[in-house]
Structures are given as C-alpha cells and as structure tokens.
Design a protein around this motif. Structure first.
Motif, PDB file in Angstrom:
ATOM      1  N   UNK A 178      13.057  28.325   4.289  1.00 52.25           N
ATOM      2  CA  UNK A 178      12.976  28.143   2.835  1.00 52.25           C
ATOM      3  C   UNK A 178      13.801  26.943   2.384  1.00 52.25           C
ATOM      4  N   UNK A 179      14.971  26.743   3.010  1.00 52.17           N
ATOM      5  CA  UNK A 179      15.795  25.587   2.679  1.00 52.17           C
ATOM      6  C   UNK A 179      15.047  24.284   2.947  1.00 52.17           C
ATOM      7  N   UNK A 180      14.337  24.247   4.047  1.00 52.63           N
ATOM      8  CA  UNK A 180      13.591  23.038   4.407  1.00 52.63           C
ATOM      9  C   UNK A 180      12.408  22.811   3.468  1.00 52.63           C
ATOM     10  N   UNK A 181      11.769  23.893   3.063  1.00 55.32           N
ATOM     11  CA  UNK A 181      10.663  23.760   2.113  1.00 55.32           C
ATOM     12  C   UNK A 181      11.187  23.245   0.770  1.00 55.32           C
ATOM     13  N   UNK A 182      12.300  23.787   0.327  1.00 50.99           N
ATOM     14  CA  UNK A 182      12.873  23.345  -0.949  1.00 50.99           C
ATOM     15  C   UNK A 182      13.235  21.856  -0.908  1.00 50.99           C
ATOM     16  N   UNK A 183      13.845  21.429   0.183  1.00 53.74           N
ATOM     17  CA  UNK A 183      14.248  20.023   0.293  1.00 53.74           C
ATOM     18  C   UNK A 183      13.026  19.104   0.357  1.00 53.74           C
ATOM     19  N   UNK A 184      11.997  19.525   1.126  1.00 52.53           N
ATOM     20  CA  UNK A 184      10.784  18.716   1.197  1.00 52.53           C
ATOM     21  C   UNK A 184      10.149  18.571  -0.188  1.00 52.53           C
ATOM     22  N   UNK A 185      10.133  19.656  -0.945  1.00 51.05           N
ATOM     23  CA  UNK A 185       9.543  19.607  -2.287  1.00 51.05           C
ATOM     24  C   UNK A 185      10.361  18.704  -3.215  1.00 51.05           C
ATOM     25  N   UNK A 186      11.681  18.742  -3.067  1.00 52.05           N
ATOM     26  CA  UNK A 186      12.521  17.876  -3.896  1.00 52.05           C
ATOM     27  C   UNK A 186      12.241  16.401  -3.605  1.00 52.05           C
ATOM     28  N   UNK A 187      11.843  16.103  -2.363  1.00 51.13           N
ATOM     29  CA  UNK A 187      11.532  14.728  -1.968  1.00 51.13           C
ATOM     30  C   UNK A 187      10.071  14.365  -2.221  1.00 51.13           C
ATOM     31  N   UNK A 188       9.259  15.335  -2.629  1.00 51.06           N
ATOM     32  CA  UNK A 188       7.830  15.100  -2.794  1.00 51.06           C
ATOM     33  C   UNK A 188       7.106  14.950  -1.471  1.00 51.06           C
ATOM     34  N   UNK A 189       7.614  15.602  -0.437  1.00 55.04           N
ATOM     35  CA  UNK A 189       7.074  15.447   0.913  1.00 55.04           C
ATOM     36  C   UNK A 189       6.236  16.653   1.326  1.00 55.04           C
ATOM     37  N   UNK A 190       5.324  16.404   2.222  1.00 57.01           N
ATOM     38  CA  UNK A 190       4.566  17.466   2.904  1.00 57.01           C
ATOM     39  C   UNK A 190       5.442  17.993   4.035  1.00 57.01           C
ATOM     40  N   UNK A 191       5.404  19.307   4.283  1.00 51.27           N
ATOM     41  CA  UNK A 191       6.141  19.894   5.395  1.00 51.27           C
ATOM     42  C   UNK A 191       5.176  20.696   6.255  1.00 51.27           C
ATOM     43  N   UNK A 192       5.221  20.441   7.553  1.00 54.36           N
ATOM     44  CA  UNK A 192       4.332  21.128   8.502  1.00 54.36           C
ATOM     45  C   UNK A 192       5.181  21.784   9.581  1.00 54.36           C
ATOM     46  N   UNK A 193       4.950  23.049   9.817  1.00 53.66           N
ATOM     47  CA  UNK A 193       5.646  23.765  10.883  1.00 53.66           C
ATOM     48  C   UNK A 193       4.732  23.904  12.090  1.00 53.66           C
ATOM     49  N   UNK A 194       5.208  23.435  13.217  1.00 50.86           N
ATOM     50  CA  UNK A 194       4.529  23.601  14.507  1.00 50.86           C
ATOM     51  C   UNK A 194       5.078  24.890  15.109  1.00 50.86           C
ATOM     52  N   UNK A 195       4.242  25.936  15.165  1.00 52.16           N
ATOM     53  CA  UNK A 195       4.723  27.277  15.487  1.00 52.16           C
ATOM     54  C   UNK A 195       4.071  27.864  16.735  1.00 52.16           C
ATOM     55  N   UNK A 196       3.651  27.016  17.671  1.00 55.72           N
ATOM     56  CA  UNK A 196       2.782  27.488  18.746  1.00 55.72           C
ATOM     57  C   UNK A 196       3.468  28.400  19.764  1.00 55.72           C
ATOM     58  N   UNK A 197       4.803  28.563  19.687  1.00 59.24           N
ATOM     59  CA  UNK A 197       5.499  29.477  20.606  1.00 59.24           C
ATOM     60  C   UNK A 197       5.962  30.748  19.898  1.00 59.24           C
ATOM     61  N   UNK A 198       5.412  31.029  18.725  1.00 56.59           N
ATOM     62  CA  UNK A 198       5.936  32.095  17.877  1.00 56.59           C
ATOM     63  C   UNK A 198       5.779  33.492  18.458  1.00 56.59           C
ATOM     64  N   UNK A 199       4.900  33.680  19.440  1.00 56.69           N
ATOM     65  CA  UNK A 199       4.735  35.000  20.050  1.00 56.69           C
ATOM     66  C   UNK A 199       5.760  35.253  21.155  1.00 56.69           C
ATOM     67  N   UNK A 200       6.615  34.262  21.460  1.00 53.26           N
ATOM     68  CA  UNK A 200       7.480  34.358  22.634  1.00 53.26           C
ATOM     69  C   UNK A 200       8.954  34.406  22.241  1.00 53.26           C
ATOM     70  N   UNK A 220       7.878  30.455   0.986  1.00 52.10           N
ATOM     71  CA  UNK A 220       7.202  29.572   0.025  1.00 52.10           C
ATOM     72  C   UNK A 220       7.302  30.042  -1.420  1.00 52.10           C
ATOM     73  N   UNK A 221       7.726  31.300  -1.625  1.00 46.41           N
ATOM     74  CA  UNK A 221       7.697  31.841  -2.978  1.00 46.41           C
ATOM     75  C   UNK A 221       6.285  32.069  -3.475  1.00 46.41           C
ATOM     76  N   UNK A 222       5.342  32.144  -2.542  1.00 48.59           N
ATOM     77  CA  UNK A 222       3.943  32.353  -2.908  1.00 48.59           C
ATOM     78  C   UNK A 222       3.193  31.085  -3.248  1.00 48.59           C
ATOM     79  N   UNK A 223       3.835  29.929  -3.108  1.00 48.75           N
ATOM     80  CA  UNK A 223       3.218  28.640  -3.437  1.00 48.75           C
ATOM     81  C   UNK A 223       3.076  27.821  -2.143  1.00 48.75           C
ATOM     82  N   UNK A 224       1.845  27.575  -1.719  1.00 50.57           N
ATOM     83  CA  UNK A 224       1.595  26.845  -0.478  1.00 50.57           C
ATOM     84  C   UNK A 224       1.459  25.337  -0.682  1.00 50.57           C
ATOM     85  N   UNK A 225       1.718  24.854  -1.877  1.00 49.70           N
ATOM     86  CA  UNK A 225       1.571  23.427  -2.140  1.00 49.70           C
ATOM     87  C   UNK A 225       2.397  22.595  -1.162  1.00 49.70           C
ATOM     88  N   UNK A 226       1.715  21.662  -0.477  1.00 52.83           N
ATOM     89  CA  UNK A 226       2.338  20.739   0.471  1.00 52.83           C
ATOM     90  C   UNK A 226       2.966  21.428   1.685  1.00 52.83           C
TER      91      UNK A 226
END
Length: 366
Positions: free
Chosen positions: A168-190, A210-216
């Motif tokens: 959430x901290x990273x999402x907030x900072x990306x939004x403050x910068x007007x940036x898109x944020x993408x999480x690469x989560x391909x090991x999440x089952x392990x 996200x607080x329910x908001x998927x924008x960016x």
C-alpha cells in the motif's frame, strides 16, 4: 531509437559451466529457474484436445480463459471484483516485462523504478523504451520523473515478500508521482517461512492495498513455475481496465496473441489447484534437502522467505563463491547479475531433479 543493449549476462557463466562439467560425477545446474518436472497430465490433455486451432486466436483471450483468471484471483489470491475488462493473457511474463514501458508510452524523460536486487529484464524494458532505469527499494527516494514502478513480490532473486502495508505504501507513493505501478507476482504460490508458511502472499490488487481503486495498478503473473508451463509461454496481466485496454490495443496491432491451444490449457491449469499444491511440496522437499548442506558448507541464507530460489552469501566476492561451487560440479547464479548491491551473493534454483539436489547436497557436505 533503440540504443545498445548490455551483453546477455548468462554468457559470462560459460567458463564456470565448463569448469563444473569437468567434475567426475557431472554438472548440476542450479543457475536458472527452468522447471524440470512434468507438465501435469490434466493440462497436457487440455492442450492436445485444442490442437484443431485453424482460426486466429483472440488477443483479448477466450471468455473461458478470462473467467478462469478472474476465478483464480478470487480463489487463490483473495482478489475479488474483477471483470473481463480487467484481465489480459500474455505470451509468457518476460515479454510483458520487457515491452510494458514501451506499450504504456514511456519516453526519454521518464524513469522506470525497479527493486535493487532485481530480475534484469526490468532494466532491459526501460532500455527498449528509451527511458532511464532506477534501482531503488525506498519509495521516498523514487525520482520525481518516475512514470512506471516495478514491484516484485516474492522477489527474484532474494525471495523477499512485501506485506499489505508495504504494498500500500508503494501504491500511495506511485500515485503521488502520477506513476503506473506493476507487481510481478509469479512466485506468489511459493511461501516458505514465517507468516508466509500459512498465510497467502498478498497481491497488489488486494482491496486492502488499493482501497478498491485499481487506477494505474497492474499485476503480472505467470504459470511457468506453479504449473510447469515455461514451455507454453502462459501468463496474464490484470488490473486497471484503462491500462488493460491500452495494452490490448497495442497487442492487437502487433499480433501478440497467445496461441489458442495454450489458452485452453491455461483455463484448465487455473481451475485446478491440486497440481499447484503438489508442485509446491516438491519444491519444499528440495529446499529442505539443500539448505542444511549449504549451511554446513559456510553459506548463509538471506531473505528467501518465498519463491523458487535461495539467496546466499559466504561474505566474499560472488564470483569466488561461483568458482568454489564449480569445483564441486555445481553451477550457480552470480549476485552481480541482479544488481550492484549483490556483489557477495549468489542465487541457487530449486528447479533441479530430486536426484540432482541430493547429489548437490552430498557434495557440499563432503
């Protein structure tokens, strides 16, 4: 205009591979994360039954596949509320990582931020788009011209997991910068240790993040590891419908379509949890076999609370550790491949057969 790309880093391992191959009992390759276990029969059967693929596949994905992705997010990742407009299949995840900055319209004045210990393709993607790449884990230090942020949790190579608040901290900072944020989560089952032994590793699409908001906000995922589908090139991206729409338009024009039989196989793979749980236990067994031997040989584990790799150090130059392992007939991955801060680390993969993992452990103990 595309400039010069760096040399492919794995070519630098060739002399060490040759050295390891001279071991009287042969080479054990723990340097890459390419699955060695069979693709589950239920998935292979689905692929075979879909081989009458005479028409072009849809770039957006079949309704069956999109529904399977949506259902999988709800069942395995605690992400609900997605619709067909939120998901898009990709031809593996590496091509998406490499081309996302270009497809999302980044330019020469923009920066792409990625983790300090990172999969090299994040930096290559920035180069392909003509942008600058910045390795920085601290969101407060992300530059003002950041347009795209890559988060990798669990991390490759270090196995680090970001919890809900860290995401959430990273999402907030990306939004403050007007940036898109993408999480690469391909090991999440392990997940292996601490809370991740019993809790599900969170997704950046989780409403608590996200607080329910998927924008960016986007999530990239691959079936290569959890389902042994590396050869199928089976992956997808999900999140902000506006970004999905842009990616879809670019991919339509470029002909970036997941083959029809692969889409059918993906639908079956996502609907079946049993093979994922079984594969995780195989990796757990190999991890438990290898870790005590590495400890006895003087290697300390760093992070590695989840994922497919062991991130290790002897407290000396990584290439010295790689040479030492090569003398035992074991090939590892040097930390410098993953960032400037990893000069004393190596990465070992759990994607070797049980027999090879047992042999590696025996050599390390001896």
């Amino acid at each position: 205009m595309l400039g010069n790309l760096p040399d492919y880093p794995w070519d630098a391992l060739a002399p060490y591979a040759a050295r390891a191959a001279q071991h009287p009992d042969g080479l054990i390759d723990l340097s890459i994360g390419s699955p060695v276990d069979p693709t589950p029969e239920v998935i292979r059967r689905a692929l075979a039954e879909a081989t009458d693929a005479h028409a072009y596949p849809t770039t957006v994905g079949t309704p069956r596949l999109r529904e399977a992705i949506i259902e999988w997010f709800a069942r395995r990742r605690e992400v609900t509320g997605l619709g067909e407009e939120n998901v898009l299949p990709t031809i593996g995840s590496k091509e998406f990582v490499a081309w996302a900055p270009f497809m999302l319209g980044l330019g020469s004045d923009d920066a792409v931020v990625h983790p300090q210990a990172a999969y090299p393709t994040y930096e290559i993607g920035a180069a392909l788009a003509g942008t600058s790449a910045v390795a920085e884990d601290n969101p407060r230090r992300w530059p003002a011209n950041t347009r795209l942020v890559w988060v990798n949790s669990p991390g490759n190579p270090d196995g680090r997991v970001l919890d809900i608040e860290q995401l959430a901290e990273r999402v907030r900072r990306a939004r403050a910068l007007g940036a898109i944020i993408i999480a690469d989560e391909c090991y999440a089952e392990l997940g292996w240790t601490g809370r991740w032994e019993s809790e599900r590793i969170p997704s950046i699409l989780d409403e608590r993040v996200t607080g329910g908001d998927l924008t960016n906000v986007l999530c990239a995922y691959s079936l290569s590891k959890q389902s042994n589908l590396a050869g199928y090139r089976a992956a997808f991206v999900a999140g902000d419908p506006a970004l999905i729409s842009r990616l879809l338009a670019v991919r339509k024009h470029a002909g970036m379509m997941v083959p029809g039989p692969v889409q059918a196989a993906m639908s079956v793979a996502l609907a079946d949890s049993s093979h994922v749980d079984e594969q995780k236990e195989i990796y757990r067994r190999r991890r438990a076999m290898l870790l005590p031997a590495l400890s006895s040989a003087g290697f300390a584990l760093d992070g590695s609370e989840a994922g497919l790799y062991l991130w290790l150090t002897e407290g000396r130059d990584a290439w010295e550790s790689i040479a030492r392992l090569a003398d035992l007939g074991i090939l590892g991955g040097p930390g410098p491949f993953y960032g400037e801060d990893a000069a004393q680390h190596i990465r070992l993969s759990l994607t070797a057969s049980d027999a090879h993992i047992a042999q590696a452990a025996a050599r390390l103990v001896a």
